[in-house]
Scaffold this active site. Sequence first.
Site, PDB file in Angstrom:
ATOM      1  N   GLU A 187       0.805  -1.226   0.086  1.00 52.69           N
ATOM      2  CA  GLU A 187       0.132   0.115  -0.153  1.00 52.69           C
ATOM      3  C   GLU A 187       0.914   1.279  -0.231  1.00 52.69           C
ATOM      4  O   GLU A 187       0.390   2.518   0.705  1.00 52.69           O
ATOM      5  CB  GLU A 187      -1.078  -0.136   1.285  1.00 52.69           C
ATOM      6  CG  GLU A 187      -2.073  -1.231   1.398  1.00 52.69           C
ATOM      7  CD  GLU A 187      -3.063  -1.063  -0.066  1.00 52.69           C
ATOM      8  OE1 GLU A 187      -3.147   0.119  -0.406  1.00 52.69           O
ATOM      9  OE2 GLU A 187      -3.515  -1.970  -0.404  1.00 52.69           O
ATOM     10  N   GLY A 188       2.145   1.263  -0.657  1.00 54.36           N
ATOM     11  CA  GLY A 188       2.876   2.211  -0.848  1.00 54.36           C
ATOM     12  C   GLY A 188       4.026   2.148   0.292  1.00 54.36           C
ATOM     13  O   GLY A 188       3.851   2.188   1.485  1.00 54.36           O
TER      14      GLY A 188
HETATM   15  C1  LIG Z   1       3.759  -9.961   0.741  1.00 51.56           C
HETATM   16  C2  LIG Z   1       3.195  -8.873  -0.344  1.00 51.56           C
HETATM   17  C3  LIG Z   1       1.992  -8.613  -0.456  1.00 51.56           C
HETATM   18  C4  LIG Z   1       1.539  -7.705  -1.218  1.00 51.56           C
HETATM   19  N1  LIG Z   1       0.092  -7.398  -1.626  1.00 51.56           N
HETATM   20  C5  LIG Z   1      -0.473  -6.675  -2.351  1.00 51.56           C
HETATM   21  C6  LIG Z   1      -1.867  -6.675  -2.583  1.00 51.56           C
HETATM   22  O1  LIG Z   1      -2.575  -7.326  -2.018  1.00 51.56           O
HETATM   23  N2  LIG Z   1      -2.187  -5.830  -3.559  1.00 51.56           N
HETATM   24  C7  LIG Z   1      -1.354  -5.061  -4.408  1.00 51.56           C
HETATM   25  O2  LIG Z   1      -1.638  -4.095  -5.353  1.00 51.56           O
HETATM   26  N3  LIG Z   1      -0.007  -5.033  -3.991  1.00 51.56           N
HETATM   27  C8  LIG Z   1       0.389  -5.982  -3.113  1.00 51.56           C
HETATM   28  N4  LIG Z   1       2.097  -5.888  -2.944  1.00 51.56           N
HETATM   29  C9  LIG Z   1       2.707  -5.289  -3.802  1.00 51.56           C
HETATM   30  C10 LIG Z   1       3.318  -4.040  -2.993  1.00 51.56           C
HETATM   31  O3  LIG Z   1       2.314  -2.840  -2.950  1.00 51.56           O
HETATM   32  C11 LIG Z   1       4.658  -3.377  -3.552  1.00 51.56           C
HETATM   33  O4  LIG Z   1       5.724  -4.374  -3.366  1.00 51.56           O
HETATM   34  C12 LIG Z   1       5.024  -2.372  -3.047  1.00 51.56           C
HETATM   35  O5  LIG Z   1       4.143  -1.013  -3.450  1.00 51.56           O
HETATM   36  C13 LIG Z   1       6.621  -1.710  -3.543  1.00 51.56           C
HETATM   37  O6  LIG Z   1       6.524  -1.675  -4.906  1.00 51.56           O
HETATM   38  P1  LIG Z   1       7.601  -2.583  -5.797  1.00 51.56           P
HETATM   39  O7  LIG Z   1       7.690  -3.939  -5.200  1.00 51.56           O
HETATM   40  O8  LIG Z   1       7.123  -2.302  -7.262  1.00 51.56           O
HETATM   41  O9  LIG Z   1       8.909  -2.008  -5.413  1.00 51.56           O
HETATM   42  P2  LIG Z   1       9.786  -0.777  -6.243  1.00 51.56           P
HETATM   43  O10 LIG Z   1       8.868   0.407  -6.562  1.00 51.56           O
HETATM   44  O11 LIG Z   1      10.516  -1.332  -7.146  1.00 51.56           O
HETATM   45  O12 LIG Z   1      10.743  -0.147  -5.323  1.00 51.56           O
HETATM   46  C14 LIG Z   1      11.649  -0.831  -4.420  1.00 51.56           C
HETATM   47  C15 LIG Z   1      12.224   0.090  -3.624  1.00 51.56           C
HETATM   48  O13 LIG Z   1      12.934   1.146  -4.034  1.00 51.56           O
HETATM   49  C16 LIG Z   1      12.244   2.230  -3.427  1.00 51.56           C
HETATM   50  N5  LIG Z   1      11.740   3.334  -4.278  1.00 51.56           N
HETATM   51  C17 LIG Z   1      10.921   3.182  -5.507  1.00 51.56           C
HETATM   52  N6  LIG Z   1      10.848   4.388  -6.091  1.00 51.56           N
HETATM   53  C18 LIG Z   1      11.307   5.183  -5.262  1.00 51.56           C
HETATM   54  C19 LIG Z   1      11.624   6.638  -5.312  1.00 51.56           C
HETATM   55  N7  LIG Z   1      11.168   7.348  -6.554  1.00 51.56           N
HETATM   56  N8  LIG Z   1      12.220   7.340  -4.226  1.00 51.56           N
HETATM   57  C20 LIG Z   1      12.850   6.397  -3.354  1.00 51.56           C
HETATM   58  N9  LIG Z   1      12.517   5.169  -3.051  1.00 51.56           N
HETATM   59  C21 LIG Z   1      12.037   4.696  -4.208  1.00 51.56           C
HETATM   60  C22 LIG Z   1      10.899   1.677  -2.633  1.00 51.56           C
HETATM   61  O14 LIG Z   1      10.475   2.277  -1.206  1.00 51.56           O
HETATM   62  C23 LIG Z   1      11.339   0.185  -2.495  1.00 51.56           C
HETATM   63  O15 LIG Z   1      12.024   0.130  -1.044  1.00 51.56           O
HETATM   64  C24 LIG Z   1       2.445  -6.830  -1.886  1.00 51.56           C
HETATM   65  C25 LIG Z   1       3.763  -7.125  -1.810  1.00 51.56           C
HETATM   66  C26 LIG Z   1       4.098  -7.923  -0.839  1.00 51.56           C
HETATM   67  C27 LIG Z   1       5.782  -8.094  -0.641  1.00 51.56           C
END
Ligand SMILES: Cc1cc2nc3c(=O)[nH]c(=O)nc-3n(C[C@H](O)[C@H](O)[C@H](O)COP(=O)(O)OP(=O)(O)OC[C@H]3O[C@@H](n4cnc5c(N)ncnc54)[C@H](O)[C@@H]3O)c2cc1C
Length: 140
Positions: A117-118
Amino acid sequence: MAVGVAKASLDRTRELLKKVCKLDYRTPLLSVSHAEATLYRLEAEWEAARLLTMKAAWMADNKLPNSKEASIAKAKAGRVANEVTLKCVELAGALGYGEDELLEKWARDSKILDIFEGTQQIQLLIVARRLLGKSSSELK
Ligand SMILES: Cc1cc2nc3c(=O)[nH]c(=O)nc-3n(C[C@H](O)[C@H](O)[C@H](O)COP(=O)(O)OP(=O)(O)OC[C@H]3O[C@@H](n4cnc5c(N)ncnc54)[C@H](O)[C@@H]3O)c2cc1C
């Protein structure tokens, strides 16, 4: 969820510490043990996360724009849940790591609360955009 899991950890840790600490909130912080001082600090952090969450929820209930407040609450509560649950494992000593207690499970569970959720980083970005009046293309 973050406020709830942190509260459960704090409640259980307080119970466990009661056997070895007085937990007298009237004693000045400098005169208490490190474990007590840590618990009090975690409780204060938890209260801050709870109040920020309540504020954002109250704004939503009252149909007020709350994007900034919701992001502040999510960033704070996710981080607090991670810190509180991990510190509670430490404070409980050997019990904290054991599977007879839920503390270690709550600590493992809490990490996701700072991600889904962000992520915290993205929430802080949203807050910065709101405070500085910048769009997502202007502040990435
Ligand atoms: C167990 C689990 C359950 C989940 N359940 C759901 C669900 O039910 N529904 C759903 O829609 N999603 C779900 N997710 C997805 C989750 O919302 C995303 O993993 C999360 O929002 C992070 O996005 P990403 O994995 O694409 O990371 P990325 O966007 O690839 O980011 C990787 C890292 O880089 C950092 N980062 C990225 N961009 C920036 C920036 N501009 N500035 C600084 N730091 C940055 C992030 O904070 C993170 O630490 C789930 C994930 C997990 C692990």
